[in-house]
Design a protein around this motif. Structure first.
Motif, PDB file in Angstrom:
ATOM      1  N   TYR B  23     -73.174  30.144  51.155  1.00 35.72           N
ATOM      2  CA  TYR B  23     -73.775  29.175  51.491  1.00 35.72           C
ATOM      3  C   TYR B  23     -74.876  28.995  52.509  1.00 35.72           C
ATOM      4  CZ  TYR B  23     -70.051  26.637  48.831  1.00 35.72           C
ATOM      5  OH  TYR B  23     -69.089  26.431  47.624  1.00 35.72           O
ATOM      6  N   THR B  56     -61.233  27.685  47.312  1.00 34.01           N
ATOM      7  CA  THR B  56     -61.629  26.593  46.362  1.00 34.01           C
ATOM      8  C   THR B  56     -63.253  27.197  45.809  1.00 34.01           C
ATOM      9  OG1 THR B  56     -60.788  24.923  47.689  1.00 34.01           O
ATOM     10  CG2 THR B  56     -62.763  24.153  46.457  1.00 34.01           C
ATOM     11  N   THR B  57     -63.550  27.877  46.584  1.00 35.13           N
ATOM     12  CA  THR B  57     -64.968  28.240  46.313  1.00 35.13           C
ATOM     13  C   THR B  57     -64.797  29.334  45.054  1.00 35.13           C
ATOM     14  OG1 THR B  57     -65.958  27.990  48.572  1.00 35.13           O
ATOM     15  CG2 THR B  57     -67.227  29.556  47.021  1.00 35.13           C
ATOM     16  N   ASN B  60     -63.783  27.492  41.744  1.00 34.87           N
ATOM     17  CA  ASN B  60     -64.985  26.919  41.268  1.00 34.87           C
ATOM     18  C   ASN B  60     -65.835  27.866  40.412  1.00 34.87           C
ATOM     19  OD1 ASN B  60     -64.159  24.387  42.050  1.00 34.87           O
ATOM     20  ND2 ASN B  60     -65.309  24.518  43.900  1.00 34.87           N
ATOM     21  N   LEU B  65     -67.826  25.935  37.754  1.00 37.15           N
ATOM     22  CA  LEU B  65     -68.277  24.776  38.262  1.00 37.15           C
ATOM     23  C   LEU B  65     -69.339  24.913  39.165  1.00 37.15           C
ATOM     24  CD1 LEU B  65     -65.096  22.831  38.908  1.00 37.15           C
ATOM     25  CD2 LEU B  65     -66.574  22.619  36.988  1.00 37.15           C
ATOM     26  N   ASP B  66     -69.260  26.281  39.594  1.00 31.47           N
ATOM     27  CA  ASP B  66     -70.324  26.445  40.582  1.00 31.47           C
ATOM     28  C   ASP B  66     -70.977  28.003  40.068  1.00 31.47           C
ATOM     29  OD1 ASP B  66     -71.802  26.308  42.715  1.00 31.47           O
ATOM     30  OD2 ASP B  66     -70.172  26.466  44.309  1.00 31.47           O
ATOM     31  N   ARG B  92     -66.041  25.053  29.267  1.00 29.26           N
ATOM     32  CA  ARG B  92     -65.174  24.756  29.875  1.00 29.26           C
ATOM     33  C   ARG B  92     -63.963  23.930  29.132  1.00 29.26           C
ATOM     34  NH1 ARG B  92     -68.809  23.708  34.463  1.00 29.26           N
ATOM     35  NH2 ARG B  92     -68.985  21.722  33.813  1.00 29.26           N
ATOM     36  N   PHE B  98     -58.265  22.405  34.013  1.00 30.64           N
ATOM     37  CA  PHE B  98     -58.347  22.273  35.520  1.00 30.64           C
ATOM     38  C   PHE B  98     -57.268  21.320  36.029  1.00 30.64           C
ATOM     39  CE2 PHE B  98     -62.710  23.458  34.343  1.00 30.64           C
ATOM     40  CZ  PHE B  98     -63.092  24.313  35.480  1.00 30.64           C
ATOM     41  N   PHE B 100     -56.934  19.280  39.633  1.00 29.71           N
ATOM     42  CA  PHE B 100     -57.449  19.251  41.024  1.00 29.71           C
ATOM     43  C   PHE B 100     -56.360  18.748  41.921  1.00 29.71           C
ATOM     44  CE2 PHE B 100     -61.067  18.586  38.234  1.00 29.71           C
ATOM     45  CZ  PHE B 100     -61.704  19.804  38.457  1.00 29.71           C
ATOM     46  N   ALA B 102     -56.400  16.133  43.755  1.00 28.64           N
ATOM     47  CA  ALA B 102     -56.428  14.529  43.504  1.00 28.64           C
ATOM     48  C   ALA B 102     -57.573  14.191  42.519  1.00 28.64           C
ATOM     49  CB  ALA B 102     -56.561  13.951  44.827  1.00 28.64           C
TER      50      ALA B 102
END
Ligand SMILES: Nc1ncnc2c1ncn2[C@@H]1O[C@H](COP(=O)(O)OP(=O)(O)OP(=O)(O)O)[C@@H](O)[C@H]1O
Ligand SMILES: [Mg+2]
Lengths: 405, 241
Positions: B23, B56-57, B60, B65-66, B92, B98, B100, B102
């Motif tokens: 990042y 999480t990264t 993803n 997703l990323d 996907r 997936f 998550f 929430a």
């Protein structure tokens, strides 16, 4: 499936959706109603103008209009009138002898247009007797009697049975005068005519105008207004020495008003719809931005961009689709009701309208084709205002959307 | 594709090669750093590590997703970097489930409709769909709650619906980022039990991140991330019953 989801999404925030639906509905209602109101006013003005003032077609000597010289008569007018009598397409007509001159009362004087008529003919054509507010309209046997408008009467300070003197030029350009008695006073919704037009028997005027005088004007109404243009052309070629004009030529401003009204009304409607679309876009953006996480999740689990776009735009389109029939129905009901009973604005506007020949009692009316046009425009608005919120949803990145909060 | 031949394997569903995500910022953060990872069919993997370690990264990135800063993710022999945005969404839909932490479910749809939704996206015929929804809801123990909206379900039940939804498209594997984080421990265990059972009985591949030590114990393989790098990768011989 997308449609179902979109539909369900609308009702997540009932109040907000109902506000959008209601405002679109009211916008459509107001826009449609105002259109019908203006059209009602126009149509009434047109039919008044045709039925009480200018008629469908008028015939003159080609040079008469230039300076209204009484020499320019319609030669052998009786032959033409006989032909009109036999023609089934012609509803009725009035042959008039005209002169411009002065009218003098005991106290003052004013200019006026002397209209010599066959009273029965004239009344059949323009319903003038209906407008008489005191006294009575002329009859065939009346001699040296006149009927004037209320405004002119007030100006001259004359009443029924008052004596007046009319002064004008005869065909040989001599100034002549005649004493007349007022036997009727009419009131018109058109104040300029009320001040100008003076009615008398054609025989009186012919006699005063002198040798060689004849009718100057023949005004006629057709049975079918759609035949006006064709009949005018036909009359014109049959009588090359005469000038035949339809109401459109006689009153170009009226014609222009009617022809441009369509455009003006469409522009007016578009302005209303543009204003509405800002409200829709704003609300839908809110609805998208408060669902950022959910939209991210939908993209993550496999809802592609086309479907997402479709879902969000359908939400907008559905709301408009609910509002449109409701708004149109409301407008239709209002228009039908007021179209029957009339909308009376005399308390507020009578004076202002009368100057332009409008009556204060308006009967709103709107053709089916306008409802269709409105539906089309609203549909375009719905599509256009659905695009931006949907694009905003597409711009979301699933990761950022999911990570949020 | 440039990954070494000896890494290819019929059983491998995910293969990453020097996978990195940085990042950018005033201080660039290497959230995922040079991760080489192979996931085989039927694995039940816990991804652990301290907060901010890049779990999480990484998930993803694995889920497409990323997009990585460098390195590659190969799923079922497909380098996902080569797919367009729309192809990736479709990919996907077909290959990855997936779950998550929430906001997993579509609030206006019932449990049943939520599970059905992904199959509708795949245009699966109605008879197949209905049978499969019934079966999935039964497997996650929610046949009774099928017609309830998410707001009428408990947190644990919602996550179960999410698992059922994740399985509806018969994915290659299911990625779950802290699926139990919002659940009390009893409910968390129940969810884990259910996932473990699906893994055992149907060979469904699960990769889930978690902080919960007792949840970690249920995993067959535990991958530990520290500062974005693989710190340890332990495959247990026997599943703890
Ligand atoms: N969008 C972002 N922009 C900048 N830095 C980010 C972004 N997302 C994550 N990071 C940073 O990347 C690193 C890894 O974050 P990540 O969320 O993957 O960790 P995690 O292991 O999931 O943590 P947790 O256990 O708290 O969920 C952290 O230092 C985080 O601050
Ligand atoms: Mg995390």
């Amino acid at each position: 499936m997308l449609a179902q989801l979109a539909w369900k999404n609308i009702w997540r925030n009932k109040i907000r959706s109902l506000v959008v639906i209601t405002s679109v509905m009211l916008g459509i209602w107001a826009g449609t109603f105002i259109m019908s109101y203006v059209f009602g006013m126009m149509e009434q003005r047109l039919s008044d103008a045709i039925e009480n003032e200018i008629s469908h077609i008028q015939i003159h000597h080609p040079d008469y209009d230039a300076d209204n010289d009484p020499v320019f008569v319609i030669p052998q007018s009786q032959q033409l009138l006989d032909l009109l009598d036999e023609d089934e397409k012609v509803d009725c007509y009035s042959a008039r002898v005209l002169a411009y001159g002065m009218i003098n009362s005991a106290s003052t004087s004013a200019g006026g247009k002397l209209i010599g008529v066959n009273p029965a003919q004239e009344d059949k054509l323009t319903n003038i007797s209906q407008f008489i507010s005191s006294g009575e309209f002329l009859d065939d046997t009346d001699k040296n009697k006149i009927v004037i408008g209320k405004r002119l009467a007030d100006k001259l300070k004359v009443k029924i049975r008052s004596k007046v003197v009319l002064t004008f030029q005869d065909v040989d350009k001599n100034i002549i005068a005649g004493a007349f008695r007022v036997i009727g006073i009419y009131e018109s919704y058109n104040s300029s005519l009320e001040e100008l037009n003076i009615y008398l028997n054609d025989k009186d005027l012919l006699r005063l105008l002198g040798n060689g005088a004849n009718h100057h004007e023949i005004a006629l109404l057709m049975n079918d207004s759609k035949e006006v243009d064709a009949y005018s052309t036909q009359l014109s070629s049959a009588n090359p020495g005469l000038k035949v004009e339809t109401w459109k030529e006689l009153s170009p401003e009226l014609n222009l008003m009617i022809e441009t009204m369509d455009q003006s009304m469409m522009i007016f409607l578009i302005i209303i719809l543009v204003a509405l679309s800002f409200g829709i876009v704003n609300t839908m953006l809110m609805a998208v931005l408060e669902r950022v996480r959910e939209i991210g999740m939908l993209m993550a689990i496999g809802m592609n961009r086309t479907r997402l776009f479709a879902m969000i735009s359908l939400e907008t389109i559905f709301m408009v689709m609910i509002a449109t029939p409701a708004g149109l129905l409301l407008a239709f009901t209002t228009i039908e009701y007021l179209g029957t009973y009339g909308l009376d604005l005399s308390a507020i506007y009578a004076e202002g309208y009368a100057q332009y020949g409008f009556k204060p009692l308006i009967y709103p009316t709107l053709g089916v084709d306008y409802y269709i046009k409105i539906v089309q425009l609203v549909f375009i608005t719905a599509i256009l205002s659905s695009i931006y919120p949907a694009i905003t949803a597409l711009r979301l990145n699933p990761v950022t959307a999911i990570r949020k909060i | 594709m440039s990954y070494p031949q000896n890494h290819t394997n019929e059983d491998s569903v995910i293969l990453t090669e020097k996978l990195s995500k940085t990042y950018e910022g005033i201080v660039p953060v290497k959230a995922v750093n040079q991760v080489d990872l192979e996931v085989k069919k039927g694995e039940f993997i816990a991804l652990v590590g301290p907060s901010g370690s890049g779990k999480t990264t990484l998930l993803n990135l694995l889920g497409g997703l990323d997009s990585p800063t460098s390195g590659s993710v190969i799923i079922h022999n497909q380098d996902i970097a080569q797919l367009t945005k729309n192809q990736l969404i479709d990919f996907r839909l077909r290959n990855i489930g997936f779950v998550f932490q929430a906001y997993n479910l579509i609030p206006v749809l019932t449990a049943r409709e939520n599970v059905e939704f992904v199959m509708l996206l795949q245009k699966i015929p109605v008879e197949v769909r209905n049978a499969r929804v019934d079966q999935l809801l039964k497997e996650v123990g929610l046949s009774e709650q099928a017609n309830k909206k998410p707001s009428k379900l408990s947190g644990g039940q919602q996550q179960r619906v999410a698992v059922a939804r994740a399985l509806a498209s018969k994915p290659q594997f299911v990625l779950a980022d802290e699926p139990t984080a919002n659940l009390d421990s009893k409910t968390a265990f129940n969810l884990l039990d259910m996932m473990a059972k699906l893994n055992e009985d149907e060979g469904i591949t699960f990769i889930f991140s978690t902080h919960d030590q007792r949840v970690i114990e249920r995993a067959k393989r535990v991958i530990t991330l520290v500062d974005g790098s693989l710190e340890s990768d332990i495959v247990k011989e026997v599943l703890v019953a």
